[in-house]
Scaffold this motif. Structure first.
Motif, PDB file in Angstrom:
ATOM      1  N   GLY A   1     -22.386  -8.288  12.472  1.00 58.55           N
ATOM      2  CA  GLY A   1     -22.368  -7.517  13.715  1.00 58.55           C
ATOM      3  C   GLY A   1     -23.775  -7.412  14.289  1.00 58.55           C
ATOM      4  O   GLY A   1     -24.729  -7.170  13.551  1.00 58.55           O
TER       5      GLY A   1
ATOM      6  N   ILE B   1     -19.095 -12.836   8.795  1.00 59.62           N
ATOM      7  CA  ILE B   1     -19.139 -12.207  10.110  1.00 59.62           C
ATOM      8  C   ILE B   1     -20.230 -11.159  10.107  1.00 59.62           C
ATOM      9  O   ILE B   1     -20.285 -10.295   9.224  1.00 59.62           O
ATOM     10  CB  ILE B   1     -17.768 -11.575  10.451  1.00 59.62           C
TER      11      ILE B   1
ATOM     12  N   LEU C   1     -20.328  -9.856  17.919  1.00 61.00           N
ATOM     13  CA  LEU C   1     -20.186 -10.407  16.575  1.00 61.00           C
ATOM     14  C   LEU C   1     -20.720 -11.838  16.518  1.00 61.00           C
ATOM     15  O   LEU C   1     -20.590 -12.603  17.458  1.00 61.00           O
ATOM     16  CB  LEU C   1     -18.708 -10.438  16.173  1.00 61.00           C
TER      17      LEU C   1
ATOM     18  N   PHE D   1     -11.637  -5.846  14.944  1.00 60.89           N
ATOM     19  CA  PHE D   1     -12.466  -6.656  15.839  1.00 60.89           C
ATOM     20  C   PHE D   1     -11.904  -6.783  17.256  1.00 60.89           C
ATOM     21  O   PHE D   1     -12.499  -7.438  18.093  1.00 60.89           O
ATOM     22  CB  PHE D   1     -12.628  -8.074  15.275  1.00 60.89           C
TER      23      PHE D   1
ATOM     24  N   PHE E   1     -17.817 -12.432  20.665  1.00 63.97           N
ATOM     25  CA  PHE E   1     -18.310 -13.161  19.486  1.00 63.97           C
ATOM     26  C   PHE E   1     -18.863 -14.509  19.886  1.00 63.97           C
ATOM     27  O   PHE E   1     -18.566 -15.043  20.962  1.00 63.97           O
ATOM     28  CB  PHE E   1     -17.182 -13.354  18.459  1.00 63.97           C
TER      29      PHE E   1
END
Lengths: 210, 263
Positions: free
Chosen positions: A10, A8, A15, A43, A48
């Motif tokens: 950022g 993951i 994301l 999160f 995302f």
């Protein structure tokens, strides 16, 4: 130890969840859940996008998105990746070619699939070998098996009912086209190749004729 | 430098440990320097089958965790000076060792031996991954049952993934009489399903149970068919070309015909 299936990152816009599409889908799912669990709600509310999912079929992408949504994330395909200028990532082989190729994108599998082995591809899949019991082939498009087909075969995994499954012989198999399933237990006498298609809302197997 | 061969099957109870012990003893009696590694941590059996249980001082986990050198943990066999056993730990479980440690151990051990045989635990989890980590070659054991063959198929797929290509197959507990009556899968059926090379076929034999319980190996018994089958497999592993044994139960009539030279 195997490489991490999920990473993951950022970015300013949200994301980016990166997948290693070479790993088993179950590992990817487990990796994603683990990451989400260990984030302890960090999160929640974040936007995302999934990256590296161009080799997954739509149902798998939906499953992953559902896992993320469970942990309070919001899907947003507009989160750019790679950030800044679009530089070439290491996954060069999966970027589409500039010049158009004739035909449609197909994954060629030049081996027999044994129990427990899974092949997924958003386009068509051609297998030069047998599908053993317990193996799985999941394609967004059609599936062609140049051998005996005894495992689980799905064509049209995204819901495309115009796809088909072809094999030299089919027995002890489960075939699924879009969301229609048929079990094939009997062994037919050897003859021409078989084709499974959706006719009148159910999967029908017939001998293939040119 | 020696060859590391893992003996695996997926399904339990098909005869991995018996096969490991017999191949080890067979290779040793043929003059090779052999080390057997019991990778079944927590459920060790190989020491019992070989009759070496009461000689264990250090075990595999002691070696991988650095408590002692591997030479200190090796147990010399009662019968052969060139056969050694690395016993598994009984009080730990499979997570006590990781694949990297096994790989390091195998590459260290194989310098001292001609053959290193690893007895793999049943299953496809960590114990299996540990056992195959350091192997150069794999032998898959199966019995003529659909469930065992299905598991063997899965194992072959997993071995391929770990770059252990072209594993060899041993079919254990074959009963020719049942095959003849159509009650059991034949060798041809199994080979057709699994599509790998056959290393040997071991017939069902009560002597295997008897000798295993006594801590002896049937391969050293010159009067048994299963022992002969194991000896043939040993010769094939050593690179000889041995034809497959005729497993047909010869009746009295056949025996007489053979004696008078008609067959």
């Amino acid at each position: 130890m195997p490489r991490e299936a999920v990473n993951i990152k950022g970015t300013r816009q949200g994301l980016v969840i990166l997948f290693d599409a070479d790993q088993r889908f179950e590992d990817i799912k487990a990796g994603l859940k683990y990451k989400m669990d260990s984030s302890r709600g960090f999160f929640i509310g974040a936007r995302f996008t999934l990256y590296g999912s161009n080799r997954l079929v739509p149902t798998q992408i939906k499953e992953l998105e559902a896992i993320c949504a469970e942990y309070g994330l919001i899907p947003d395909p507009d989160v750019p990746w790679p950030p800044g200028k679009p530089k070439q990532s290491r996954r060069v082989e999966s970027t589409p070619l500039k010049r158009p190729l004739p035909g449609e994108p197909t994954l060629l599998v030049k081996r027999t699939l044994r129990s427990g082995q899974v092949i997924t591809h958003p386009g068509h899949i051609t297998v030069l070998g047998d599908i053993h019991p317990g193996a799985e082939v999941v394609a967004g498009g059609s599936v062609l098996v140049m051998g005996t087909c005894s495992g689980f075969i799905q064509a049209g995994a995204g819901g495309d009912t115009t796809t088909c499954i072809m094999a030299l012989t089919i027995f002890g198999a489960q075939l699924r086209i879009a969301d229609k399933t048929i079990g094939v237990s009997d062994k037919r006498p050897p003859g021409s190749p078989l084709i499974a298609r959706i006719k009148k809302n159910q999967v029908v197997i017939s001998e293939y004729e040119l | 430098m020696g060859e590391v061969i893992v003996v695996t099957s997926g399904k339990g109870g098909v005869g991995k440990t018996t096969t490991s012990a017999n191949l080890g003893a067979g290779l040793a009696s043929a003059g090779s320097r052999v080390c057997l590694i019991d990778a079944d941590i927590g459920l060790r059996n190989l020491d019992v089958v070989m009759g070496l249980e009461n000689r264990i001082v250090y075990d595999l986990v002691d070696v991988t965790s650095g408590n002692c050198s591997f030479r200190k943990a090796l147990i010399k066999d009662k019968r052969f000076d060139n056969l050694f056993l690395m016993p598994a730990a009984q009080t730990k479980d499979k997570t006590a060792v990781n694949p990297a440690q096994m790989e390091a151990l195998c590459s260290e051990i194989k310098d001292d031996f001609d053959y290193v045989l690893i007895d793999c635990p049943a299953g496809i989890e960590q114990g299996f991954r540990n056992a195959i980590a350091g192997a150069d070659q794999a032998v898959v054991v199966t019995t003529p049952e659909v469930s065992a063959v299905r598991d063997a198929d899965r194992i072959i797929g997993l071995l391929e993934k770990e770059d252990l290509r072209e594993p060899k197959l041993i079919v254990n507990r074959m009963r020719h009489q049942m095959v003849k009556h159509g009650d059991m899968m034949s060798i041809d059926d199994i080979i057709e399903i699994l599509a790998i090379d056959l290393l040997g076929v071991v017939p069902e034999d009560e002597l295997v149970v008897v000798s295993t319980n006594r801590g002896e190996m049937v391969v050293l018994n010159n009067n048994s068919k299963s022992g002969q089958a194991y000896r043939n497999i040993v010769r094939r592993i050593r690179g000889e070309d041995v034809p497959m044994m005729n497993l047909e139960d010869s009746g009295l009539f056949d025996k007489i015909r053979r004696i008078i030279g008609l067959k």
